[in-house]
Motif scaffolding. Structure first.
Motif, PDB file in Angstrom:
ATOM      1  N   PHE A   8       0.858  -1.178   0.000  1.00  0.00           N
ATOM      2  CA  PHE A   8       0.000   0.000   0.000  1.00  0.00           C
ATOM      3  C   PHE A   8       0.892   1.225   0.000  1.00  0.00           C
ATOM      4  O   PHE A   8       1.789   1.346   0.830  1.00  0.00           O
ATOM      5  CB  PHE A   8      -0.907   0.000   1.231  1.00  0.00           C
ATOM      6  N   THR A   9       0.663   2.132  -0.936  1.00  0.00           N
ATOM      7  CA  THR A   9       1.502   3.314  -1.061  1.00  0.00           C
ATOM      8  C   THR A   9       0.853   4.501  -0.372  1.00  0.00           C
ATOM      9  O   THR A   9      -0.305   4.822  -0.630  1.00  0.00           O
ATOM     10  CB  THR A   9       1.750   3.651  -2.546  1.00  0.00           C
ATOM     11  N   MET A  10       1.614   5.132   0.527  1.00  0.00           N
ATOM     12  CA  MET A  10       1.185   6.361   1.184  1.00  0.00           C
ATOM     13  C   MET A  10       2.291   7.377   0.977  1.00  0.00           C
ATOM     14  O   MET A  10       3.394   7.206   1.500  1.00  0.00           O
ATOM     15  CB  MET A  10       0.925   6.149   2.672  1.00  0.00           C
ATOM     16  N   HIS A  41     -11.931  -2.867   4.484  1.00  0.00           N
ATOM     17  CA  HIS A  41     -11.486  -1.475   4.457  1.00  0.00           C
ATOM     18  C   HIS A  41     -12.247  -0.752   3.359  1.00  0.00           C
ATOM     19  O   HIS A  41     -12.754  -1.359   2.413  1.00  0.00           O
ATOM     20  CB  HIS A  41      -9.971  -1.344   4.281  1.00  0.00           C
ATOM     21  N   GLY A  42     -12.337   0.576   3.480  1.00  0.00           N
ATOM     22  CA  GLY A  42     -13.168   1.363   2.576  1.00  0.00           C
ATOM     23  C   GLY A  42     -12.625   1.459   1.160  1.00  0.00           C
ATOM     24  O   GLY A  42     -11.463   1.142   0.888  1.00  0.00           O
ATOM     25  N   PRO A  43     -13.456   1.955   0.256  1.00  0.00           N
ATOM     26  CA  PRO A  43     -13.050   2.113  -1.141  1.00  0.00           C
ATOM     27  C   PRO A  43     -12.069   3.276  -1.310  1.00  0.00           C
ATOM     28  O   PRO A  43     -11.938   4.116  -0.413  1.00  0.00           O
ATOM     29  CB  PRO A  43     -14.373   2.401  -1.859  1.00  0.00           C
ATOM     30  N   PRO A  44     -11.390   3.368  -2.447  1.00  0.00           N
ATOM     31  CA  PRO A  44     -10.447   4.463  -2.685  1.00  0.00           C
ATOM     32  C   PRO A  44     -11.088   5.834  -2.441  1.00  0.00           C
ATOM     33  O   PRO A  44     -12.222   6.077  -2.853  1.00  0.00           O
ATOM     34  CB  PRO A  44     -10.060   4.285  -4.156  1.00  0.00           C
ATOM     35  N   GLY A  45     -10.367   6.679  -1.720  1.00  0.00           N
ATOM     36  CA  GLY A  45     -10.834   8.022  -1.417  1.00  0.00           C
ATOM     37  C   GLY A  45     -11.687   8.139  -0.173  1.00  0.00           C
ATOM     38  O   GLY A  45     -12.020   9.245   0.247  1.00  0.00           O
ATOM     39  N   SER A  46     -12.025   7.022   0.452  1.00  0.00           N
ATOM     40  CA  SER A  46     -12.874   7.069   1.639  1.00  0.00           C
ATOM     41  C   SER A  46     -12.054   7.351   2.898  1.00  0.00           C
ATOM     42  O   SER A  46     -10.840   7.197   2.918  1.00  0.00           O
ATOM     43  CB  SER A  46     -13.637   5.756   1.805  1.00  0.00           C
ATOM     44  N   TRP A  47     -12.729   7.728   3.962  1.00  0.00           N
ATOM     45  CA  TRP A  47     -12.068   8.055   5.224  1.00  0.00           C
ATOM     46  C   TRP A  47     -11.429   6.828   5.867  1.00  0.00           C
ATOM     47  O   TRP A  47     -10.550   6.971   6.705  1.00  0.00           O
ATOM     48  CB  TRP A  47     -13.058   8.711   6.192  1.00  0.00           C
ATOM     49  N   ASP A  48     -11.847   5.622   5.482  1.00  0.00           N
ATOM     50  CA  ASP A  48     -11.298   4.382   6.043  1.00  0.00           C
ATOM     51  C   ASP A  48     -10.667   3.498   4.964  1.00  0.00           C
ATOM     52  O   ASP A  48     -10.669   2.285   5.049  1.00  0.00           O
ATOM     53  CB  ASP A  48     -12.359   3.618   6.829  1.00  0.00           C
ATOM     54  N   GLU A  49     -10.102   4.145   3.960  1.00  0.00           N
ATOM     55  CA  GLU A  49      -9.495   3.435   2.831  1.00  0.00           C
ATOM     56  C   GLU A  49      -8.290   2.588   3.241  1.00  0.00           C
ATOM     57  O   GLU A  49      -8.075   1.502   2.716  1.00  0.00           O
ATOM     58  CB  GLU A  49      -9.053   4.446   1.776  1.00  0.00           C
ATOM     59  N   VAL A  50      -7.473   3.070   4.155  1.00  0.00           N
ATOM     60  CA  VAL A  50      -6.244   2.358   4.512  1.00  0.00           C
ATOM     61  C   VAL A  50      -6.556   1.113   5.330  1.00  0.00           C
ATOM     62  O   VAL A  50      -6.103   0.021   5.016  1.00  0.00           O
ATOM     63  CB  VAL A  50      -5.267   3.271   5.273  1.00  0.00           C
ATOM     64  N   PHE A  51      -7.345   1.267   6.398  1.00  0.00           N
ATOM     65  CA  PHE A  51      -7.745   0.100   7.184  1.00  0.00           C
ATOM     66  C   PHE A  51      -8.918   0.407   8.093  1.00  0.00           C
ATOM     67  O   PHE A  51      -9.235   1.561   8.356  1.00  0.00           O
ATOM     68  CB  PHE A  51      -6.579  -0.470   8.003  1.00  0.00           C
ATOM     69  N   VAL A  52      -9.558  -0.662   8.556  1.00  0.00           N
ATOM     70  CA  VAL A  52     -10.559  -0.622   9.616  1.00  0.00           C
ATOM     71  C   VAL A  52     -10.080  -1.589  10.690  1.00  0.00           C
ATOM     72  O   VAL A  52      -9.501  -2.629  10.392  1.00  0.00           O
ATOM     73  CB  VAL A  52     -11.974  -0.996   9.108  1.00  0.00           C
ATOM     74  N   ALA A  53     -10.285  -1.237  11.960  1.00  0.00           N
ATOM     75  CA  ALA A  53      -9.762  -2.078  13.038  1.00  0.00           C
ATOM     76  C   ALA A  53     -10.467  -1.775  14.357  1.00  0.00           C
ATOM     77  O   ALA A  53     -11.270  -0.845  14.452  1.00  0.00           O
ATOM     78  CB  ALA A  53      -8.256  -1.838  13.187  1.00  0.00           C
ATOM     79  N   SER A  54     -10.151  -2.559  15.364  1.00  0.00           N
ATOM     80  CA  SER A  54     -10.606  -2.389  16.747  1.00  0.00           C
ATOM     81  C   SER A  54     -12.117  -2.285  16.881  1.00  0.00           C
ATOM     82  O   SER A  54     -12.637  -1.340  17.482  1.00  0.00           O
ATOM     83  CB  SER A  54      -9.938  -1.169  17.382  1.00  0.00           C
ATOM     84  N   HIS A  70     -12.428   1.976  14.313  1.00  0.00           N
ATOM     85  CA  HIS A  70     -11.636   3.097  13.808  1.00  0.00           C
ATOM     86  C   HIS A  70     -11.044   2.745  12.452  1.00  0.00           C
ATOM     87  O   HIS A  70     -10.889   1.591  12.096  1.00  0.00           O
ATOM     88  CB  HIS A  70     -10.580   3.589  14.815  1.00  0.00           C
ATOM     89  N   GLY A  71     -10.785   3.811  11.720  1.00  0.00           N
ATOM     90  CA  GLY A  71     -10.234   3.664  10.384  1.00  0.00           C
ATOM     91  C   GLY A  71      -9.353   4.860  10.060  1.00  0.00           C
ATOM     92  O   GLY A  71      -9.347   5.859  10.775  1.00  0.00           O
ATOM     93  N   VAL A  72      -8.613   4.707   8.973  1.00  0.00           N
ATOM     94  CA  VAL A  72      -7.703   5.763   8.524  1.00  0.00           C
ATOM     95  C   VAL A  72      -7.824   5.882   7.010  1.00  0.00           C
ATOM     96  O   VAL A  72      -7.885   4.884   6.305  1.00  0.00           O
ATOM     97  CB  VAL A  72      -6.244   5.443   8.908  1.00  0.00           C
ATOM     98  N   GLY A  73      -7.837   7.122   6.520  1.00  0.00           N
ATOM     99  CA  GLY A  73      -7.859   7.386   5.089  1.00  0.00           C
ATOM    100  C   GLY A  73      -6.460   7.683   4.573  1.00  0.00           C
ATOM    101  O   GLY A  73      -5.536   7.947   5.340  1.00  0.00           O
ATOM    102  N   ARG A  74      -6.324   7.660   3.279  1.00  0.00           N
ATOM    103  CA  ARG A  74      -5.026   7.894   2.653  1.00  0.00           C
ATOM    104  C   ARG A  74      -4.657   9.375   2.671  1.00  0.00           C
ATOM    105  O   ARG A  74      -3.500   9.730   2.845  1.00  0.00           O
ATOM    106  CB  ARG A  74      -5.059   7.412   1.202  1.00  0.00           C
TER     107      ARG A  74
END
Length: 107
Positions: A8-10, A41-54, A70-74
């Motif tokens: 995954f590229t960030m 995990h969410g689709p490209p551009g979403s707030w949780d695109e990178v991962f969902v967890a916990s 919780h989640g993280v976007g790119r």
């Protein structure tokens, strides 16, 4: 289900093991079986695109299950808390962000 080996590229970095999804498994009395993804995990551009967890799941009634996760976007790489709902605790539907880094309640 933990981090995948999918690259995954960030920014300018390529990271392994960061892509996570939330899973479910069933206990048959002696072993966990039938592992499956409950929330990808969410689709490209979403707030949780990178991962969902916990995930934290609360059963409000027999047909009202709520998963807080919780989640993280790119884009900004900031954590947010999301809500997903389910009628059976197995099939989940995203409802969106319920707490983000710019909310007034952010401490």
């Amino acid at each position: 289900f933990g981090g995948s080996r999918e690259p995954f590229t960030m920014g300018s970095r390529e990271i392994l093991g960061v892509r996570q999804s939330i899973g479910i498994a069933f206990w048959n009395g002696s072993a966990w079986t039938d592992r499956q993804i409950a929330l990808e995990h969410g689709p490209p551009g979403s707030w949780d695109e990178v991962f969902v967890a916990s995930p934290q799941v609360v059963k409000h009634s027999p047909t009202d299950w709520r998963m807080y996760y919780h989640g993280v976007g790119r884009e900004d790489r900031r954590f947010r808390i999301g809500l997903a709902t389910s009628a059976d605790g197995i099939q989940w539907m995203r409802q969106g962000v319920i707490l983000g880094p710019n909310d007034a309640s952010d401490a």
